[in-house]
Every structure is written in C-alpha cells, then in structure tokens.
Design an enzyme around this catalytic site. Structure first.
Site, PDB file in Angstrom:
ATOM      1  N   LYS A 178      11.845  -0.046   6.100  1.00  0.00           N
ATOM      2  CA  LYS A 178      12.466  -0.420   4.822  1.00  0.00           C
ATOM      3  C   LYS A 178      11.788   0.338   3.683  1.00  0.00           C
ATOM      4  O   LYS A 178      10.679   0.020   3.266  1.00  0.00           O
ATOM      5  CB  LYS A 178      12.353  -1.921   4.557  1.00  0.00           C
ATOM      6  CG  LYS A 178      13.289  -2.328   3.410  1.00  0.00           C
ATOM      7  CD  LYS A 178      12.852  -3.553   2.656  1.00  0.00           C
ATOM      8  CE  LYS A 178      11.740  -3.346   1.701  1.00  0.00           C
ATOM      9  NZ  LYS A 178      12.015  -2.430   0.559  1.00  0.00           N
ATOM     10  N   GLY A 231       1.687  -0.993   0.051  1.00  0.00           N
ATOM     11  CA  GLY A 231       2.156  -1.421  -1.262  1.00  0.00           C
ATOM     12  C   GLY A 231       1.067  -2.196  -1.969  1.00  0.00           C
ATOM     13  O   GLY A 231      -0.128  -1.975  -1.725  1.00  0.00           O
ATOM     14  N   SER A 232       1.475  -3.111  -2.817  1.00  0.00           N
ATOM     15  CA  SER A 232       0.491  -3.796  -3.653  1.00  0.00           C
ATOM     16  C   SER A 232      -0.253  -4.875  -2.859  1.00  0.00           C
ATOM     17  O   SER A 232       0.264  -5.425  -1.874  1.00  0.00           O
ATOM     18  CB  SER A 232       1.195  -4.433  -4.855  1.00  0.00           C
ATOM     19  OG  SER A 232       2.090  -5.426  -4.412  1.00  0.00           O
ATOM     20  N   THR A 233      -1.432  -5.191  -3.313  1.00  0.00           N
ATOM     21  CA  THR A 233      -2.250  -6.224  -2.663  1.00  0.00           C
ATOM     22  C   THR A 233      -1.541  -7.571  -2.735  1.00  0.00           C
ATOM     23  O   THR A 233      -1.562  -8.355  -1.780  1.00  0.00           O
ATOM     24  CB  THR A 233      -3.639  -6.270  -3.323  1.00  0.00           C
ATOM     25  OG1 THR A 233      -4.278  -5.012  -3.050  1.00  0.00           O
ATOM     26  CG2 THR A 233      -4.502  -7.385  -2.785  1.00  0.00           C
ATOM     27  N   GLY A 236       1.034  -7.683  -0.181  1.00  0.00           N
ATOM     28  CA  GLY A 236       0.338  -7.723   1.111  1.00  0.00           C
ATOM     29  C   GLY A 236      -0.006  -9.154   1.511  1.00  0.00           C
ATOM     30  O   GLY A 236       0.139  -9.546   2.673  1.00  0.00           O
ATOM     31  N   GLU A 253      -1.869  -1.503   4.164  1.00  0.00           N
ATOM     32  CA  GLU A 253      -2.500  -0.475   3.319  1.00  0.00           C
ATOM     33  C   GLU A 253      -2.196  -0.866   1.891  1.00  0.00           C
ATOM     34  O   GLU A 253      -1.050  -0.747   1.436  1.00  0.00           O
ATOM     35  CB  GLU A 253      -1.881   0.904   3.606  1.00  0.00           C
ATOM     36  CG  GLU A 253      -2.149   1.451   4.968  1.00  0.00           C
ATOM     37  CD  GLU A 253      -3.589   1.879   5.146  1.00  0.00           C
ATOM     38  OE1 GLU A 253      -4.329   1.962   4.157  1.00  0.00           O
ATOM     39  OE2 GLU A 253      -3.970   2.104   6.306  1.00  0.00           O
ATOM     40  N   CYS A 287      -2.533   5.065  -4.237  1.00  0.00           N
ATOM     41  CA  CYS A 287      -3.451   3.962  -3.949  1.00  0.00           C
ATOM     42  C   CYS A 287      -4.897   4.429  -3.993  1.00  0.00           C
ATOM     43  O   CYS A 287      -5.786   3.669  -4.327  1.00  0.00           O
ATOM     44  CB  CYS A 287      -3.114   3.347  -2.598  1.00  0.00           C
ATOM     45  SG  CYS A 287      -2.857   4.537  -1.296  1.00  0.00           S
ATOM     46  N   GLU A 384      -5.644  -2.260 -10.592  1.00  0.00           N
ATOM     47  CA  GLU A 384      -4.978  -0.994 -10.282  1.00  0.00           C
ATOM     48  C   GLU A 384      -3.910  -0.737 -11.361  1.00  0.00           C
ATOM     49  O   GLU A 384      -2.928  -1.475 -11.462  1.00  0.00           O
ATOM     50  CB  GLU A 384      -4.320  -1.118  -8.908  1.00  0.00           C
ATOM     51  CG  GLU A 384      -3.756   0.182  -8.404  1.00  0.00           C
ATOM     52  CD  GLU A 384      -3.216   0.046  -6.978  1.00  0.00           C
ATOM     53  OE1 GLU A 384      -2.585  -0.980  -6.677  1.00  0.00           O
ATOM     54  OE2 GLU A 384      -3.425   0.980  -6.189  1.00  0.00           O
TER      55      GLU A 384
HETATM   56  P1  NAD Z   1       5.280  -3.747  -3.983  1.00  0.00           P
HETATM   57  O1  NAD Z   1       4.099  -4.035  -3.153  1.00  0.00           O
HETATM   58  O2  NAD Z   1       5.987  -4.879  -4.597  1.00  0.00           O
HETATM   59  O3  NAD Z   1       6.377  -2.920  -3.120  1.00  0.00           O
HETATM   60  C1  NAD Z   1       6.051  -2.089  -2.017  1.00  0.00           C
HETATM   61  C2  NAD Z   1       7.118  -2.262  -0.932  1.00  0.00           C
HETATM   62  O4  NAD Z   1       7.144  -3.619  -0.514  1.00  0.00           O
HETATM   63  C3  NAD Z   1       8.538  -1.948  -1.415  1.00  0.00           C
HETATM   64  O5  NAD Z   1       9.273  -1.373  -0.333  1.00  0.00           O
HETATM   65  C4  NAD Z   1       9.087  -3.332  -1.742  1.00  0.00           C
HETATM   66  O6  NAD Z   1      10.496  -3.375  -1.692  1.00  0.00           O
HETATM   67  C5  NAD Z   1       8.451  -4.172  -0.649  1.00  0.00           C
HETATM   68  N1  NAD Z   1       8.290  -5.585  -0.960  1.00  0.00           N
HETATM   69  C6  NAD Z   1       8.083  -6.167  -2.161  1.00  0.00           C
HETATM   70  N2  NAD Z   1       7.988  -7.504  -2.029  1.00  0.00           N
HETATM   71  C7  NAD Z   1       8.147  -7.787  -0.714  1.00  0.00           C
HETATM   72  C8  NAD Z   1       8.159  -8.996   0.056  1.00  0.00           C
HETATM   73  N3  NAD Z   1       7.984 -10.191  -0.511  1.00  0.00           N
HETATM   74  N4  NAD Z   1       8.343  -8.909   1.377  1.00  0.00           N
HETATM   75  C9  NAD Z   1       8.508  -7.713   1.973  1.00  0.00           C
HETATM   76  N5  NAD Z   1       8.530  -6.540   1.301  1.00  0.00           N
HETATM   77  C10 NAD Z   1       8.336  -6.568  -0.033  1.00  0.00           C
HETATM   78  O7  NAD Z   1       4.872  -2.718  -5.078  1.00  0.00           O
HETATM   79  P2  NAD Z   1       5.691  -2.372  -6.413  1.00  0.00           P
HETATM   80  O8  NAD Z   1       6.228  -3.588  -7.079  1.00  0.00           O
HETATM   81  O9  NAD Z   1       6.622  -1.304  -6.076  1.00  0.00           O
HETATM   82  O10 NAD Z   1       4.499  -1.856  -7.302  1.00  0.00           O
HETATM   83  C11 NAD Z   1       3.661  -2.795  -7.954  1.00  0.00           C
HETATM   84  C12 NAD Z   1       2.241  -2.314  -7.947  1.00  0.00           C
HETATM   85  O11 NAD Z   1       1.800  -2.199  -6.601  1.00  0.00           O
HETATM   86  C13 NAD Z   1       2.028  -0.923  -8.518  1.00  0.00           C
HETATM   87  O12 NAD Z   1       1.951  -0.942  -9.895  1.00  0.00           O
HETATM   88  C14 NAD Z   1       0.759  -0.552  -7.842  1.00  0.00           C
HETATM   89  O13 NAD Z   1      -0.327  -1.109  -8.500  1.00  0.00           O
HETATM   90  C15 NAD Z   1       0.880  -1.159  -6.484  1.00  0.00           C
HETATM   91  N6  NAD Z   1       1.368  -0.215  -5.460  1.00  0.00           N
HETATM   92  C16 NAD Z   1       0.471   0.239  -4.567  1.00  0.00           C
HETATM   93  C17 NAD Z   1       0.880   1.160  -3.615  1.00  0.00           C
HETATM   94  C18 NAD Z   1      -0.057   1.714  -2.616  1.00  0.00           C
HETATM   95  O14 NAD Z   1       0.184   2.795  -2.096  1.00  0.00           O
HETATM   96  N7  NAD Z   1      -1.112   1.012  -2.290  1.00  0.00           N
HETATM   97  C19 NAD Z   1       2.192   1.586  -3.567  1.00  0.00           C
HETATM   98  C20 NAD Z   1       3.110   1.060  -4.475  1.00  0.00           C
HETATM   99  C21 NAD Z   1       2.671   0.161  -5.406  1.00  0.00           C
END
Ligand code: NAD
Length: 490
Positions: A178, A231-233, A236, A253, A287, A384
């Site tokens: 996804k 994605g975000s902590t 996670g 990650e 990240c 972050e």
């Molecule tokens: P996010 O963690 O919300 O999204 C990352 C992925 O997770 C996307 O594909 C999103 O659709 C999916 N996702 C979101 N909520 C979910 C849930 N409840 N269940 C399953 N999947 C879900 O990140 P974001 O909102 O795009 O960005 C927010 C902040 O996160 C950024 O400002 C940054 O600080 C951080 N971020 C970190 C990384 C990284 O590589 N570590 C990448 C993107 C964002």
C-alpha cells in the site's frame, strides 16, 4: 518513453490493472507547481480483500512453486527493467514527489541494486542439518512467512517499495503493497514491469489508499501474515497495536532525529559541505536526515558561518532541471507543518540565521533553514520536522557530544566527523543508532542492514537480516535409531 501526464492509474491486483470497487479516482497534483499530474484509483476494503486473496492464491499456486533460482532470475530481470525504464520512472517520481531529479536518479540506481542484492542473497539461504547423537537426524527448511502486507510513505515511493518488495519476493512471500495515496505512481509502474518480466499473477499487488482506512484494514486483515511499515512513529504505534490480535510478524522503520557530530579535529572541507547535504537532500524529508548538527564549541562560530553560506548556495527549484539540488516539499499542507516547527523554535528562543519563510507561488517550496541558539530540550531539537530545517547545537567534549547525541527518543542514524580514528570507533560503539557513519555521510546501501534503535523502530532492511524477517524456520527431526520408538511401551 516519457511520462504519460494525465494518465489514469488503476489498482494492480492479480497481475493486472484493476478498477477500484468503490469507484474512487483521485486527482494527483505536482507539489512543485500545483498543476494536475495524473489520476489514480484508490483502494477500498473490498479491493484489499481481492488483493489478499490474489496473494494467497499465488502462494498456493505458481508463485509458491517457483524455486529460489527462478525467483532470483525474476528479481534480476526486474532490476534490468528498472534500468531500462529509468528515464520514465525518474521523471514520474520527480514530478509526483516534487523531488530533484538528480536525487531521484541515484535512488533509481539503488532501487535496481536492491533487487540484485536479494536475487543473489537468496541463492545462499538454506536450511542446515545436524545428526544429533547418532539416533536423530535434524534438518531445517526455510519457508516464506506467507502474505506480506507492506505500507510505504511518500518521501521515497519507489525506493521504499523496492526495499520492501526485494527481500519479501526473494524469500518467496507474496505481497500486498500500500503506497501513500499521494504518491502511488512509480510503485504501480513497478508492478506493471514485474508482470512484464514474468512475475506470476498475485505475487505483487498494489493498493494505494488512505492509511487509517485502507492501510489499517490491510494490517488487520486475517489473510496477512507479516506486516512491514515505513512512516511516522505515531502510525507505527497504531500498526503495532493492530498486529497484536493476529500475532503478526512486524517490522517498523520509523522516524528519526539523527545527529551529525563535528569535532574540531575533523577535515572541515569534507565535514561542512557533507553536513549541508545530510540535511538538505530530499529537502530534509528523510527519516535519516541529520537534522541535529552537534559542533565542538570552539568551532561553533566558524562552522555556523560556513554552513550557512554553503546552505544558501544549494540550488532550489524545478525538480526536473538537472542542476536542481533541492525540489519542493510534498505539499503545501506539509510545508505549513514544517514552518510551524520553525515558529516554535523562534518562540523557544532559537535564532533563524537562514531561511525560515516560505516563498510565494503555488509550489510547496521551503528554503534551507538554519537555527542556532538551540538547546537540545527544545521541540525543534527533539521532534522530526521532516523538512530542510537544521538545528546547530554546541558540545563541550566527547562525553558531552555522546550525551546530547543520545538524548532523544529516536535512534536511526548518526554521522561522526573526526580526524581521530579511535574516537570515531569509540563514538560508533556508544551512540544508540542503527547506523553510524564515520566521516561518511551516505546512509543506505544494498547489503548493509538499515533500521532503528528506540522509537525509530525495529527490524532491518537492505541486509541479509531482512531475508530472515520474511522466512520461517521449520525443524524436521527424523529417528535414525535401530530400535522402534514406543514411549509408553505399549
Ligand atoms: P504516516 O506514518 O501517517 O504515513 C506513512 C504510510 O502509512 C502511508 O502509506 C499512510 O497512508 C499509512 N498510514 C497512515 N496511517 C495508517 C494507519 N492507521 N494504518 C495503516 N497505515 C497507515 O506519515 P505521514 O502522515 O505521511 O507523515 C507524517 C510524518 O511522519 C512526517 O511529517 C514525518 O515526520 C514522518 N514520516 C516519516 C517517514 C520515514 O521514512 N520514517 C516517512 C513519512 C513520514
């Protein structure tokens, strides 16, 4: 072939493009211009059901019977296809993310190498045997975990997809990937290329959609055996909870607030421009961006002057212009978040010595921004920001440098600049981070494990360790004794 602007992208399920069950097609815009880019289908729960069913059927069918040598050949063929289609993929990614095409080209090279590394690595993975005590023969089988649900973010859509797909497919898992709903295009194109080079239907499925709905449904789906997330902590944590009921295998990650330590004995001609690069590549939306620069105090004023002068020279602009070094952010909404962090830094007493104001226009640009007078307890030093914003913090000595480096909830990456090799190794041992670079700013290489300590997550990607996360070990024990086995003596 150049990118087909305005093309409509379907979902990718069971080896072909598919209409979304809910009929949702979303307009995607180019972050750097605000202009329309393409239209993309968004997956609903019914589409996830179809994708998971296709992945399960693939495991029970052709893909599950595909031996490791053939999987290796297919992975190499996909790497070749990435290279052959690199112009199209690079333009698509640069336009969809707003990222400088010079950066995207390097990411594409790595994307191909990821498949090559795992194509080669899987050939050397096997069970082992041990004839225990003469009357028992043990051997182990390495079997794919099953269906992998993989969720990737918007900052490196293609590269993150390859980090996830390559070990999973090498191990023989089938995948439902996804992407972020804003950046699904290159992952969909990659799935098309995979089908063209011969991956059987259902081995790779791509279902772009919103995280809290489609993403969460995929994570909790009973047909998914393993979840891998970048994605975000905060997200996670949610995903970890969703995995608990099904006791799913999980790797995370997550975010980072990585330190870049500069000692006065470092070669500053390398350290300062590399420190600028380490925060500004990908406009700080990485990240492992080294967003906290820790500088030995006696170097501080000179360092700030030189760093600021070089950061101001970074070429910001049209992502497709070859000379551009930093493109736009992912969206104007994200730019507002980045700017709010800078404002919070000002409120807490930091000084903005470069940047700090968004330019006008429709593109989501934000300038290289340098904050001094920062204390490590401030929000800008702890959270972050995910933008081109760096905090510069002085330290007194080696012990102080280690203390500040570790005084943060994250632990993804650190870079140490020093002319003393022994000091480099001492710091590598004491900094709590998944990767430490010594006089080396680059971060992720096919074959070298990458992942986090603390709130940066767990599990490793890119290295052999990643394969283990997609394989189960089954022990087979055989009696080789002469006497019959009859424990109750019946
Ligand atoms: P996010 O963690 O919300 O999204 C990352 C992925 O997770 C996307 O594909 C999103 O659709 C999916 N996702 C979101 N909520 C979910 C849930 N409840 N269940 C399953 N999947 C879900 O990140 P974001 O909102 O795009 O960005 C927010 C902040 O996160 C950024 O400002 C940054 O600080 C951080 N971020 C970190 C990384 C990284 O590589 N570590 C990448 C993107 C964002």
């Amino acid at each position: 072939m150049s990118v087909e602007i305005g093309r409509e992208y379907g979902l990718f399920i069971n080896g072909e493009l598919a209409e979304p069950a809910g009929g949702e097609i979303r307009e995607l815009t180019e972050p750097a211009t605000g202009e329309p880019l393409a239209r993309a289908a968004m997956a609903s729960e019914a589409d996830v059901d179809r994708a998971v069913d296709a992945a399960r059927a693939a495991l029970d069918g052709t893909w599950g019977k595909t031996p490791a040598t053939e999987r290796s050949r297919l992975l190499h063929a996909l790497a070749d296809a990435i290279v052959a289609n690199r112009k199209e993929l690079a333009e698509l990614e640069a336009r969809n993310v707003g990222k400088a095409i010079s950066s995207v080209k390097a990411e594409l090279a790595q994307a191909a190498e990821n498949f090559r590394f795992f194509a080669s690595a899987i050939a050397s993975v096997g069970g082992r045997s041990n004839p225990l005590g003469g009357s028992l023969l043990f051997y182990s089988l390495r079997e794919p975990v099953g269906v992998a649900g993989q969720i990737v973010p918007w900052n490196y859509p293609l590269m993150m997809a390859t980090w996830k797909l390559s070990p999973a497919l090498a191990a023989g898992c089938s995948v439902v990937l996804k992407p972020d709903p804003a950046t699904p295009l290159t992952a969909l194109r990659l799935a098309e290329l995979a089908a063209e080079v011969g991956f059987p239907a259902g081995a790779i499925n791509v279902v772009p959609g919103d995280g809290p709905t489609t993403g969460a449904y995929l994570v909790g789906h009973p047909g998914v055996d393993k979840v891998a997330f970048t994605g975000s902590t905060q997200t996670g944590r949610t995903i970890m909870r969703l995995c608990a009921d099904g006791l799913k295998r999980l790797t995370l990650e997550l975010g980072g607030k990585s330190p870049n330590l500069v000692f006065a004995d470092a070669n500053l001609a390398d350290a300062i421009p590399s420190s600028v690069w380490s925060i500004l590549y990908s406009a700080g939306q990485s990240c492992e961006a080294r967003s906290r620069v820790l500088v030995e105090r006696r170097l501080l004023d000179d360092f700030v002057n030189q760093f600021t002068e070089l950061a101001a020279r970074v070429k910001v602009g049209d992502p497709l212009a070859p000379e551009t070094q930093m493109g736009s952010l992912i969206s104007t909404a994200h730019r507002d978040k980045v700017h709010a962090f800078v404002e919070s830094g000002r409120d807490e007493g930091a000084e903005v010595v470069l940047g700090g104001e968004a330019p006008g226009g429709d593109g989501a640009f934000y300038p290289p921004t340098v904050l001094t007078g920062v204390e490590n307890r401030m929000v800008v030093a702890q959270e972050e920001i995910f933008g081109p914003v760096v905090t510069i913090i002085p330290f007194e000595d080696e012990a102080d440098a280690i203390r500040i480096a570790n005084d943060v909830k994250y632990g993804l990456m650190a870079t140490v600049w020093t002319g003393d090799p022994a000091r480099g190794h001492r710091l590598a041992a004491r900094i709590k981070a998944g990767t430490v670079g010594i006089n080396m700013p680059y971060t992720a290489f096919p074959g070298i494990p990458f992942g986090g300590y603390k709130h940066s997550g767990f599990g490793r990607e890119l290295g052999l360790e990643a394969l283990d996360l997609y394989l189960e070990t089954k022990s087979v024990v055989v009696s080789t004794g002469a006497r019959p086995i009859n424990p109750f003596g019946l």
